[in-house]
Write an enzyme that holds these catalytic residues in place. Structure first.
Site, PDB file in Angstrom:
ATOM      1  N   GLN A  36       0.812  -1.210   0.000  1.00 40.61           N
ATOM      2  CA  GLN A  36       0.000   0.000   0.000  1.00 40.61           C
ATOM      3  C   GLN A  36       0.851   1.269   0.000  1.00 40.61           C
ATOM      4  O   GLN A  36       2.042   1.249   0.338  1.00 40.61           O
ATOM      5  CB  GLN A  36      -0.902   0.009   1.234  1.00 40.61           C
ATOM      6  N   HIS A  37       0.212   2.367  -0.373  1.00 41.01           N
ATOM      7  CA  HIS A  37       0.676   3.742  -0.165  1.00 41.01           C
ATOM      8  C   HIS A  37       1.771   4.242  -1.093  1.00 41.01           C
ATOM      9  O   HIS A  37       1.972   5.444  -1.195  1.00 41.01           O
ATOM     10  CB  HIS A  37       1.187   3.950   1.275  1.00 41.01           C
ATOM     11  N   ASP A  71      -2.232  -4.969  -0.265  1.00 44.52           N
ATOM     12  CA  ASP A  71      -1.809  -6.232   0.341  1.00 44.52           C
ATOM     13  C   ASP A  71      -2.665  -6.643   1.538  1.00 44.52           C
ATOM     14  O   ASP A  71      -3.045  -7.809   1.672  1.00 44.52           O
ATOM     15  CB  ASP A  71      -0.328  -6.193   0.713  1.00 44.52           C
TER      16      ASP A  71
END
Length: 470
Positions: free
Chosen positions: A73-74, A225
């Site tokens: 992520q991110h 994820d």
């Protein structure tokens, strides 16, 4: 492959590596798998992910009818008008944007305003803070940015071409998407990126189809994820996943969105159309490896020492913030060991305190998600540290609820494969891949264990309040 077998593939493009699982679309049984490593860094050229995906799937996808990518992520992937990557991607664990997170929080009106807008309070891991850092520190590069994507978005785009797409689960970790409303907050993006408004991926439905590869393989929306892991585990009402990897996460599926102004819980969306309140700590399995190194033993030796000590570790309490913390109220916290006495300062008690302290930190995450609509009936304990004998002995005591350890599997990649099977089937509900019959159900805590767990959590909370005011 038998004549009746239909195969799908799931990709986990994580911080460390790419894992690929090829599964039977109807049962979820893993047929074959592949893996390739990533560079060990906090920023990476996205081409490295593509190279790893190509390597991990080499000779693996024969007969595969659908594929899905789940990613870390991110991360911030920036692309120019010529579809070229502008700079190496900043990953979730790159903390150079910590000041940008503080600044943005204040600019939008404080934590409460952020929680109401996007369900979360921004921290350095979020994409929105990385974009602010880019605008402030690399303005020439920022001027070239035409599109912003997440790691899984970029890989999906490479697979199918055309218009970039994403899903609401991964989008919910950007800092400019509202899970409650299911839409981007382009006003926040524009503010963060110095008045610029780069193009964003179109958000698909959970079983949406991103497109097809050049050989006709269906590619589904993909996801983040944590969302893929929850999907693979079939987490339902009352199930909370506690994942003990390098970092630790606590999350459960909810029918209602979360909005936590303290920043402890991130109000993410999940991969099925619901929500995924999540608490994260930077300090999980690494607490055990660091303590083992301190004591001059391996992880098996740490287990032996911890199991030789009595519950409570002779009064020792570890605040395990060895790498700071993720939440806004503990960004610069350091680890501390309290209650040292000459008579009880033994290797056994230090080892036990490390295990108890790590798990008390995750128990605080359990309490936090409880406050945001999650009923905790049992814990699904996953990640590398879930295989530790001492962790398995202490977890039911600290958590105070039944604990189940699913079979060690690549849950993120398998969750992605399940999403691919869902997109291929084009059904209202995802395929039922059955339960995890090989899961280990740990002994449930008795009355004495429950009382000890309350003492441990209370002592941990008292020390944390005294040291950090939290």
């Amino acid at each position: 492959m038998t004549n009746n077998e239909v195969l799908v593939a799931g990709v986990d493009s994580s911080t460390q590596s790419t894992k690929v699982m090829v599964c039977d679309a109807r049962t979820g049984a893993v047929v074959r798998s592949g893996r390739a490593e990533h560079p060990d860094t906090t920023e990476v050229a996205p081409a490295e992910w593509w190279s790893a995906l190509t390597s991990a799937t080499d000779g693996l996808l024969d007969g595969v009818s659908a594929i899905s990518v789940a990613g870390q992520q991110h991360g911030m992937v920036t692309v120019d008008d010529d579809d070229e990557v502008v700079r190496p991607a900043l990953l979730w664990n790159d903390t150079r944007s910590a000041q940008a997170a503080t600044d943005l929080t204040a600019e939008l009106g404080g934590p409460q305003a952020w929680a109401e807008a996007i369900g979360s309070v921004p921290v350095a891991s979020f994409t929105v803070t990385k974009l602010r850092w880019l605008a402030e520190h690399e303005p020439d590069r920022a001027d070239r940015v035409a599109r912003v994507m997440l790691p899984h978005d970029w890989l999906t785009w490479r697979l199918v071409g055309g218009e970039p797409v994403t899903d609401r689960g991964d989008a919910s970790g950007t800092g400019y998407f509202s899970p409650a409303k299911g839409e981007y907050r382009t006003d926040i993006l524009t503010r963060a990126f110095g008045g610029r408004h780069p193009e964003l991926p179109r958000v698909l439905e959970p079983a949406g189809v991103a497109g097809y590869t050049s050989d006709g393989t269906l590619v589904s929306a993909g996801t983040g994820d944590n969302m893929a892991a929850a999907f693979a585990l079939g987490a339902g009402e009352g199930d909370v996943v506690v994942s003990l990897g390098t970092s630790g996460t606590v999350f459960g599926v909810s029918e209602t969105p979360a909005a936590d102004p303290t920043g402890t819980v991130a109000g993410f969306a999940d991969a099925t159309g619901r929500f995924l309140p999540l608490a994260c700590t930077l300090n999980a399995a690494r607490v055990l490896t660091a303590t083992a190194g301190l004591l001059g033993v391996d992880l098996a030796g740490l287990d032996r020492l911890a199991l030789a000590a009595a519950p409570g570790a002779g009064g020792l309490t570890l605040l395990p913030y060895l790498d700071g913390e993720r939440t806004p109220n503990l960004p610069d916290a350091a680890g501390s060991l309290f209650g040292l006495r000459r008579a009880t300062m033994t290797p056994e008690n230090v080892a036990r305190a490390a295990v108890e302290g790590m798990l008390c930190g995750l128990a605080a995450g359990l309490d936090a998600v409880r406050e945001h609509g999650i009923t905790v009936r049992r814990v699904l304990l996953t990640g590398g540290a879930a295989q530790s004998a001492s962790v398995r002995a202490v977890a039911p005591i600290v958590f105070g609820v039944p604990v189940v350890v699913p079979e060690p599997r690549e849950h993120v990649a398998i969750g992605a494969a399940r999403q691919a099977a869902w997109a291929r089937a084009a059904t209202a509900e995802p395929p039922a891949w059955g339960g995890d019959g090989s899961a280990v159900r740990l002994p449930e805590p008795d009355a004495g264990d429950a009382a000890e767990g309350e003492r441990l959590r209370g002592r941990y909370a008292e020390v944390r309040q005294r040291v950090h005011g939290v």
